[in-house]
Design a protein around this motif. Structure first.
Motif, PDB file in Angstrom:
ATOM      1  N   TRP A 241       2.023   7.681   2.529  1.00  0.00           N
ATOM      2  CA  TRP A 241       1.817   7.550   1.161  1.00  0.00           C
ATOM      3  C   TRP A 241       2.007   5.826   0.840  1.00  0.00           C
ATOM      4  O   TRP A 241       2.923   5.233   1.394  1.00  0.00           O
ATOM      5  CB  TRP A 241       2.393   8.059   0.034  1.00  0.00           C
ATOM      6  CG  TRP A 241       2.385   9.702   0.490  1.00  0.00           C
ATOM      7  CD1 TRP A 241       2.756  10.896   0.836  1.00  0.00           C
ATOM      8  CD2 TRP A 241       1.073  10.486  -0.010  1.00  0.00           C
ATOM      9  NE1 TRP A 241       2.687  12.014   0.675  1.00  0.00           N
ATOM     10  CE2 TRP A 241       1.791  11.350   0.300  1.00  0.00           C
ATOM     11  CE3 TRP A 241      -0.213   9.869  -0.929  1.00  0.00           C
ATOM     12  CZ2 TRP A 241       0.170  12.490  -0.153  1.00  0.00           C
ATOM     13  CZ3 TRP A 241      -1.278  10.796  -1.377  1.00  0.00           C
ATOM     14  CH2 TRP A 241      -1.033  11.838  -1.047  1.00  0.00           C
ATOM     15  N   THR A 242       1.439   5.070  -0.241  1.00  0.00           N
ATOM     16  CA  THR A 242       1.708   3.851  -0.406  1.00  0.00           C
ATOM     17  C   THR A 242       1.737   4.206  -2.252  1.00  0.00           C
ATOM     18  O   THR A 242       0.884   5.277  -2.441  1.00  0.00           O
ATOM     19  CB  THR A 242       0.956   3.343   0.275  1.00  0.00           C
ATOM     20  OG1 THR A 242      -0.594   3.511  -0.447  1.00  0.00           O
ATOM     21  CG2 THR A 242       0.961   2.755   1.855  1.00  0.00           C
ATOM     22  N   GLY A 266      13.643   7.733 -12.206  1.00  0.00           N
ATOM     23  CA  GLY A 266      15.041   6.977 -11.932  1.00  0.00           C
ATOM     24  C   GLY A 266      14.708   5.831 -10.959  1.00  0.00           C
ATOM     25  O   GLY A 266      16.255   5.508 -10.514  1.00  0.00           O
ATOM     26  N   GLU A 267      14.173   6.399  -9.957  1.00  0.00           N
ATOM     27  CA  GLU A 267      13.806   4.748  -8.394  1.00  0.00           C
ATOM     28  C   GLU A 267      12.364   4.910  -7.999  1.00  0.00           C
ATOM     29  O   GLU A 267      11.154   5.134  -8.561  1.00  0.00           O
ATOM     30  CB  GLU A 267      14.664   6.403  -7.050  1.00  0.00           C
ATOM     31  CG  GLU A 267      13.896   7.049  -7.180  1.00  0.00           C
ATOM     32  CD  GLU A 267      14.938   8.191  -5.537  1.00  0.00           C
ATOM     33  OE1 GLU A 267      15.207   7.169  -4.746  1.00  0.00           O
ATOM     34  OE2 GLU A 267      14.625   9.353  -6.096  1.00  0.00           O
ATOM     35  N   PRO A 268      12.534   3.788  -7.458  1.00  0.00           N
ATOM     36  CA  PRO A 268      10.988   3.078  -7.093  1.00  0.00           C
ATOM     37  C   PRO A 268      10.303   4.641  -5.811  1.00  0.00           C
ATOM     38  O   PRO A 268      11.058   5.580  -5.384  1.00  0.00           O
ATOM     39  CB  PRO A 268      11.222   2.328  -6.258  1.00  0.00           C
ATOM     40  CG  PRO A 268      12.335   1.422  -6.731  1.00  0.00           C
ATOM     41  CD  PRO A 268      13.705   2.787  -7.071  1.00  0.00           C
ATOM     42  N   VAL A 269       9.284   4.825  -6.591  1.00  0.00           N
ATOM     43  CA  VAL A 269       8.379   5.331  -5.668  1.00  0.00           C
ATOM     44  C   VAL A 269       8.416   6.284  -4.330  1.00  0.00           C
ATOM     45  O   VAL A 269       8.647   6.946  -3.592  1.00  0.00           O
ATOM     46  CB  VAL A 269       6.899   5.365  -6.150  1.00  0.00           C
ATOM     47  CG1 VAL A 269       6.128   3.954  -5.372  1.00  0.00           C
ATOM     48  CG2 VAL A 269       5.951   6.902  -5.294  1.00  0.00           C
ATOM     49  N   MET A 270       8.640   4.444  -3.565  1.00  0.00           N
ATOM     50  CA  MET A 270       8.605   4.294  -1.507  1.00  0.00           C
ATOM     51  C   MET A 270       9.528   5.248  -1.496  1.00  0.00           C
ATOM     52  O   MET A 270      10.169   5.520  -0.548  1.00  0.00           O
ATOM     53  CB  MET A 270       7.833   3.078  -1.383  1.00  0.00           C
ATOM     54  CG  MET A 270       6.949   2.823  -1.611  1.00  0.00           C
ATOM     55  SD  MET A 270       5.468   3.928  -1.111  1.00  0.00           S
ATOM     56  CE  MET A 270       5.956   4.542   0.103  1.00  0.00           C
ATOM     57  N   GLN A 271      10.662   4.658  -2.515  1.00  0.00           N
ATOM     58  CA  GLN A 271      12.116   4.896  -2.176  1.00  0.00           C
ATOM     59  C   GLN A 271      12.477   6.788  -1.996  1.00  0.00           C
ATOM     60  O   GLN A 271      12.681   6.820  -1.844  1.00  0.00           O
ATOM     61  CB  GLN A 271      13.052   4.581  -3.375  1.00  0.00           C
ATOM     62  CG  GLN A 271      14.818   4.559  -2.659  1.00  0.00           C
ATOM     63  CD  GLN A 271      15.730   3.882  -3.630  1.00  0.00           C
ATOM     64  OE1 GLN A 271      15.360   2.724  -4.383  1.00  0.00           O
ATOM     65  NE2 GLN A 271      16.191   4.511  -4.304  1.00  0.00           N
TER      66      GLN A 271
END
Length: 330
Positions: A241-242, A266-271
């Motif tokens: 995923w990207t 509440g957090e970036p998608v890749m995190q």
């Protein structure tokens, strides 16, 4: 030759054909419980008992006859009457007692009679007014279920009196009380399954009624676009995923998707993707069914070293240390 890593695919590459298709429904679908402790109690006043902290577990208590007090870890005391359900979703220690000021020995130190591997009976107290309860401590194995439990409130108190006459709770509680009064053959299995259903129904009721269920991660599950993104991540943690590929799945621009995901979840998608993969890895280690190298490959990492770096960055320990601690003996 049988693939020793085949079991890892469970919970990673999609669900069974009859699983719910909506993201919130999938989260509820994963609420499969592993009971650590189910107990039918007959307490006579004066009495008290302390339920120890059990991280990673959910405590529940159902009063089938009589009444009692429940004292939470922060000192708050609540009264529980017949046909009421109380949940402690995060496993904090707490106490049950007939009246203020009584001793509360650890429930694990009180004499209990085993009925089966997962079910016991407990009789305790001074011979006065009787209270009957069903108590238990359960845990949820799937990473998605654990994530759902994490966002529940510290305590949940559900009263049958607040429910409509034709709602689920009075009927379930009546059936549970009937089974508890006279333990017939197979009764412990009926009570443990009814307990599991009560817990799931209580969580569903909270999701339907509490405004907090519309915020954060749960709010994202309710959102048609973000919910679909979460479902894709949950079903296929091994996919490369990207931000761009997930945005394309939703027909959104990369920037709009990224900003909205971070704002709501509440957090970036890749995190989030990386953290979800590590939760899946931890479950695999707990079940003792894989090596670190196999798991790195199954989760889409190009090398064991890359997986190990991500694992330690997210969880603070190396995969080897986590596996040693979590893998069942034998």
């Amino acid at each position: 030759m049988v693939d020793a890593t085949a079991g890892i695919v469970d919970g990673m590459k999609g669900f069974d054909p009859w699983a719910p298709t909506d993201p919130l429904g999938e989260a509820l679908h994963l609420l499969r419980m592993n009971g650590a402790f189910y107990c039918r109690t007959e307490m006579s006043a004066p009495w008290g008992m302390a339920m120890p902290a059990m991280p990673g577990h959910l405590w529940f208590h159902v009063v089938t006859a009589g009444r009692c007090l429940l004292r939470t870890a922060d000192g708050e005391t609540r009264t529980m009457s017949q046909n009421e359900l109380f949940l402690v979703p995060h496993g904090q220690g707490h106490a049950l007692l007939s009246e203020p000021g009584v001793a509360t020995p650890n429930v694990m130190d009180l004499p209990r009679d085993p009925v089966s591997d997962r079910y016991e009976t407990l009789r305790h107290g001074g011979g006065g007014q009787v209270t009957h309860m069903i108590c238990g401590a359960i845990r949820f194995d799937q990473p998605g279920a654990r994530h759902l439990i994490e966002v529940l409130p510290k305590t949940m108190h559900i009263e049958a009196a607040d429910a409509a006459p034709d709602s689920w709770m009075p009927s379930l509680l009546r059936l549970m009380a009937s089974e508890a009064r006279e333990l017939r053959p197979g009764g412990e299995e009926v009570i443990t399954r009814l307990s599991d259903i009560l817990v799931i129904q209580a969580i569903r009721a909270w999701l339907d009624s509490d405004p907090a269920a519309r915020t954060g991660w749960l709010g994202a599950l309710h959102d048609p676009q973000l919910g679909r993104a979460l479902a894709l991540i949950h079903r296929r943690p091994d996919h490369a995923w990207t931000v761009s590929s997930l945005a394309a799945e939703l027909a959104m621009s990369r920037s709009a998707f990224s900003a909205r995901f971070t704002q709501v979840v509440g957090e970036p998608v890749m995190q989030y993707v990386t953290r979800w993969r590590m939760q899946v890895a931890m479950r695999s280690f707990e079940e003792g069914r894989t090596t670190t190298a196999e798991l790195a490959r199954k989760l889409g990492y190009r090398s064991e070293a890359a997986f190990a770096r991500a694992f330690k960055r997210v969880l603070g320990v190396s995969p080897g240390a986590a596996k040693k601690r979590l893998t069942p003996a034998g």
